[in-house]
Design a protein around this motif. Structure first.
Motif, PDB file in Angstrom:
ATOM      1  N   ALA A  60       0.831  -1.208   0.000  1.00 16.06           N
ATOM      2  CA  ALA A  60       0.000   0.000   0.000  1.00 16.06           C
ATOM      3  C   ALA A  60       0.864   1.256   0.000  1.00 16.06           C
ATOM      4  O   ALA A  60       0.558   2.235  -0.700  1.00 16.06           O
ATOM      5  CB  ALA A  60      -0.940  -0.009   1.204  1.00 16.06           C
ATOM      6  N   THR A  61       1.960   1.236   0.756  1.00 19.57           N
ATOM      7  CA  THR A  61       2.870   2.379   0.779  1.00 19.57           C
ATOM      8  C   THR A  61       3.448   2.609  -0.616  1.00 19.57           C
ATOM      9  O   THR A  61       3.501   3.740  -1.106  1.00 19.57           O
ATOM     10  CB  THR A  61       4.002   2.147   1.802  1.00 19.57           C
ATOM     11  OG1 THR A  61       3.419   2.022   3.095  1.00 19.57           O
ATOM     12  CG2 THR A  61       4.995   3.290   1.792  1.00 19.57           C
ATOM     13  N   ARG A  63       2.173   1.647  -3.529  1.00 21.21           N
ATOM     14  CA  ARG A  63       1.119   2.076  -4.457  1.00 21.21           C
ATOM     15  C   ARG A  63       0.754   3.544  -4.295  1.00 21.21           C
ATOM     16  O   ARG A  63       0.299   4.169  -5.251  1.00 21.21           O
ATOM     17  CB  ARG A  63      -0.122   1.209  -4.276  1.00 21.21           C
ATOM     18  CG  ARG A  63       0.087  -0.163  -4.845  1.00 21.21           C
ATOM     19  CD  ARG A  63      -1.209  -0.915  -4.879  1.00 21.21           C
ATOM     20  NE  ARG A  63      -1.033  -2.084  -5.722  1.00 21.21           N
ATOM     21  CZ  ARG A  63      -1.909  -3.054  -5.828  1.00 21.21           C
ATOM     22  NH1 ARG A  63      -3.032  -2.988  -5.151  1.00 21.21           N
ATOM     23  NH2 ARG A  63      -1.679  -4.072  -6.606  1.00 21.21           N
ATOM     24  N   ARG A  64       0.939   4.098  -3.114  1.00 17.09           N
ATOM     25  CA  ARG A  64       0.592   5.503  -2.861  1.00 17.09           C
ATOM     26  C   ARG A  64       1.759   6.459  -3.111  1.00 17.09           C
ATOM     27  O   ARG A  64       1.585   7.668  -2.998  1.00 17.09           O
ATOM     28  CB  ARG A  64       0.121   5.672  -1.419  1.00 17.09           C
ATOM     29  CG  ARG A  64      -1.232   5.082  -1.125  1.00 17.09           C
ATOM     30  CD  ARG A  64      -1.730   5.488   0.264  1.00 17.09           C
ATOM     31  NE  ARG A  64      -0.771   5.181   1.314  1.00 17.09           N
ATOM     32  CZ  ARG A  64      -0.802   4.108   2.106  1.00 17.09           C
ATOM     33  NH1 ARG A  64      -1.766   3.227   1.965  1.00 17.09           N
ATOM     34  NH2 ARG A  64       0.111   3.919   3.031  1.00 17.09           N
ATOM     35  N   HIS A  65       2.938   5.932  -3.422  1.00 18.48           N
ATOM     36  CA  HIS A  65       4.094   6.810  -3.609  1.00 18.48           C
ATOM     37  C   HIS A  65       3.822   7.756  -4.788  1.00 18.48           C
ATOM     38  O   HIS A  65       3.451   7.311  -5.879  1.00 18.48           O
ATOM     39  CB  HIS A  65       5.354   5.987  -3.879  1.00 18.48           C
ATOM     40  CG  HIS A  65       6.597   6.804  -3.773  1.00 18.48           C
ATOM     41  ND1 HIS A  65       6.946   7.739  -4.718  1.00 18.48           N
ATOM     42  CD2 HIS A  65       7.551   6.843  -2.818  1.00 18.48           C
ATOM     43  CE1 HIS A  65       8.074   8.316  -4.365  1.00 18.48           C
ATOM     44  NE2 HIS A  65       8.459   7.789  -3.211  1.00 18.48           N
ATOM     45  N   LEU A  69       2.781   6.817  -8.682  1.00 15.66           N
ATOM     46  CA  LEU A  69       1.497   7.214  -9.274  1.00 15.66           C
ATOM     47  C   LEU A  69       1.704   7.994 -10.568  1.00 15.66           C
ATOM     48  O   LEU A  69       0.998   7.782 -11.563  1.00 15.66           O
ATOM     49  CB  LEU A  69       0.679   8.031  -8.272  1.00 15.66           C
ATOM     50  CG  LEU A  69       0.192   7.280  -7.034  1.00 15.66           C
ATOM     51  CD1 LEU A  69      -0.399   8.254  -6.024  1.00 15.66           C
ATOM     52  CD2 LEU A  69      -0.818   6.209  -7.417  1.00 15.66           C
TER      53      LEU A  69
END
Length: 102
Positions: A60-61, A63-65, A69
């Motif tokens: 999740a960390t 994927r949110r970077h 993105l």
């Protein structure tokens, strides 16, 4: 945990793609919980990359970077979008090792 990313590299865009891929690897290595990566690409440009992570939180960390993105958005708009799958850990050989054996 593994994230499996498949894509097709557009001919003539090798330099930009390779620069972005190298940057994404540097960023992934900086995320707590990143365990490693394997990648393979065939002659037609189709590639599979498997990245290994400690847990869902690490994924999740990643994927949110923000830069990750941005890279995803750039890939979608340049015609090289990819597909991601998350898989639980396996006790068998890695997916890439199995592909290399053919």
């Amino acid at each position: 945990m593994a994230v499996i990313f498949t894509n097709h590299k557009v001919a003539g865009d090798d330099t930009a793609y390779d620069i972005t891929a190298a940057r994404m690897l540097d960023l992934a290595r900086s995320v707590d919980g990143f365990l490693g990566i394997e990648s393979v690409r065939d002659a037609s440009g189709t590639g599979i990359t498997v990245s290994y992570w400690r847990d869902h939180d690490a994924i999740a960390t990643w994927r949110r970077h923000p830069e990750h993105l941005d890279a995803q958005s750039a890939g979608r708009s340049s015609g090289t979008p990819g597909t991601n799958f998350v898989s639980p850990p396996s006790s068998g050989p890695s997916p890439i090792a199995a592909l290399r054996r053919g």
